[in-house]
Every structure is written in structure tokens, then in C-alpha cells.
Write a protein that holds these residues in place. Structure first.
Motif, mmCIF file in Angstrom:
data_model
loop_
_atom_site.group_PDB
_atom_site.id
_atom_site.type_symbol
_atom_site.label_atom_id
_atom_site.label_comp_id
_atom_site.label_asym_id
_atom_site.label_seq_id
_atom_site.Cartn_x
_atom_site.Cartn_y
_atom_site.Cartn_z
ATOM 1 N N ALA A 81 -6.584 2.953 0.252
ATOM 2 C CA ALA A 81 -5.666 2.008 0.898
ATOM 3 C C ALA A 81 -5.429 2.401 2.349
ATOM 4 C CB ALA A 81 -4.337 1.972 0.135
ATOM 5 N N ARG B 45 -6.661 -0.437 4.697
ATOM 6 C CA ARG B 45 -5.550 -1.336 5.026
ATOM 7 C C ARG B 45 -4.535 -0.793 6.025
ATOM 8 N NH1 ARG B 45 -6.147 -6.400 2.497
ATOM 9 N NH2 ARG B 45 -7.515 -6.094 0.697
ATOM 10 N N HIS C 238 0.828 -1.218 0.000
ATOM 11 C CA HIS C 238 0.000 0.000 0.000
ATOM 12 C C HIS C 238 0.860 1.264 0.000
ATOM 13 C CE1 HIS C 238 -2.934 -3.010 0.694
ATOM 14 N NE2 HIS C 238 -2.353 -3.373 1.829
ATOM 15 N N ASP D 113 -6.996 6.345 -4.754
ATOM 16 C CA ASP D 113 -6.582 4.962 -4.477
ATOM 17 C C ASP D 113 -5.703 4.898 -3.225
ATOM 18 O OD1 ASP D 113 -7.978 4.230 -6.705
ATOM 19 O OD2 ASP D 113 -6.221 3.758 -7.932
ATOM 20 N N TYR D 114 -4.859 5.891 -3.081
ATOM 21 C CA TYR D 114 -4.016 5.992 -1.871
ATOM 22 C C TYR D 114 -4.892 6.190 -0.632
ATOM 23 C CZ TYR D 114 -1.093 8.848 1.369
ATOM 24 O OH TYR D 114 -0.456 9.397 2.456
#
Ligand code: FE
Length: 202
Positions: A172, A176, A11, A168-169
Motif C-alpha cells: 500500500a 498508494r 491504507h 500488504d502495508y
């Protein structure tokens, strides 16, 4: 660092974390040390340096706030983190946002909409949670808000891993990486706000 440089892969890559910690964060720490040398702040905690330089020394507040923000960011993440909040913060999220899903959606919106470099934060103010964003080095540390969690939105934090895909970052980070135990530790300290919340372990 609270974990190995490759601990957040895939990630956040080792390459990004190594440069982010070893160059960007290190540069802010070095700059802060240079600016406080032979001043009354030389033996102060990082939090005290940030608070006392506001409105007096722009270079010092920028460097020290960035040093503090990065320290807080590393500890906002943990390998195997993310997902549903648990413990006391889960209850507060329900009360403040209605649901964890609503919290996540608002976090994505605020972090995604931050224009340019900065940070998004989960903060506690007047007993309720809020999601805010700050530009450049600005930090809720110097406000009446109590920071609980942050994500670095400077491009150096994600560009090599995600390019322009900041969302997307952020996904994550939420799914996560968030260390909910860290958040709960801060919540537990809210009745002793005067203690040195951010710089323990420096
Ligand atoms: Fe950064």
C-alpha cells in the motif's frame, strides 16, 4: 501533520495515524525536549540534535532520531501518492535499479525482511540510489547516505490495520502513498546537502 488524520485511509486508518502521531511520535518529541532542556542543544535543530548526540547520549539519540524519522515518514506519504515515480527520481531509479519494477521488488524484499522494529529507506549515496533498512531508532541521517524516503516498520505503524501482513502495508505504501514530489524536492537539494534537509517545517 502535513495532512488530515483520515487522509491516508483506507491504507493507513485514522485510528492508527492518530495514535502514531499523537502518542508515539509525540512521546519521542517530548522526550527529546526533556533531554535537551538547559543544555547547549536547546536551540539546535532536530537534525543537529540527532547528529551531535550520536556516540554521546544514547537516550537522546534514540528519542531525537525517532522524532526525526517520524517527521520524515509523514512527509514520505501523501493522499493519492504512490505508483510510478516521476520527475528526476524516475531517471535515477532506472539508472540504479534497472526499472521501477525492480526498485519496487527490492523495496518489498528489504522492508519485508527487516527483522523486528525499524525502518526501510531509499537513500542516495555516491550518485546512486540504494534501499536499506535500519533497526529501532537508527537513521541514515547520521551516515554519508542522504535519506529520500522512509517507511516505518514498527508494528505500531501497521498492526491495527494489517495485523501480521506487513507485506500488504508495504504494498500500500508503494502503490498508494509514496509522495514522489517530496522525494524530488530532496533530490533537488543534493547539491546543497549542508542545508537542513529534514527539519524544515518543524
Ligand atoms: Fe512509528
Amino acid at each position: 501533520m502535513p495532512y488530515a488524520l483520515d487522509a491516508l485511509e483506507p491504507h493507513v486508518s485514522r485510528r492508527v495515524l492518530a495514535a502514531h502521531h499523537g502518542r508515539h511520535h509525540a512521546a519521542y518529541v517530548a522526550k527529546t525536549r526533556t533531554l535537551i532542556r538547559r543544555t547547549p542543544l536547546e536551540s539546535a535543530s532536530l537534525e543537529e540534535i540527532v547528529r551531535s548526540s550520536v556516540g554521546r547520549d544514547t537516550a537522546l539519540v534514540n528519542a531525537s532520531a525517532q522524532a526525526w524519522n517520524h517527521e520524515f515518514y509523514w512527509r514520505s506519504m501523501n493522499p493519492g501518492g504512490g505508483g510510478e515515480a516521476r520527475g528526476a527520481i524516475a531517471q535515477l531509479i532506472e539508472e540504479s535499479f534497472g526499472s521501477q519494477r525492480a526498485f519496487s521488488q527490492q523495496f518489498v524484499t528489504v522492508a519485508g525482511d527487516q527483522f523486528g522494529s525499524g525502518w526501510a529507506w531509499l537513500v542516495l549515496q555516491d550518485g546512486r540510489l540504494h534501499i536499506t533498512a535500519t533497526s529501532d531508532a537508527h537513521t541514515p541521517l547520521i551516515t554519508t547516505q542522504m535519506p529520500l524516503l522512509t517507511i516505518d516498520l514498527w508494528e505500531h505503524a501497521y498492526y491495527l490495520d494489517y495485523q501480521h501482513r506487513r507485506l500488504d502495508y508495504i504494498a500500500a505504501f508503494l502503490g498508494r502513498l509514496i509522495d514522489w514530489d517530496f522525494v524530488n524536492q530532496h533530490l533537488a537539494r543534493r547539491s546543497v546537502r549542508s542545508t537542513n534537509v529534514g527539519s524544515a517545517g518543524n
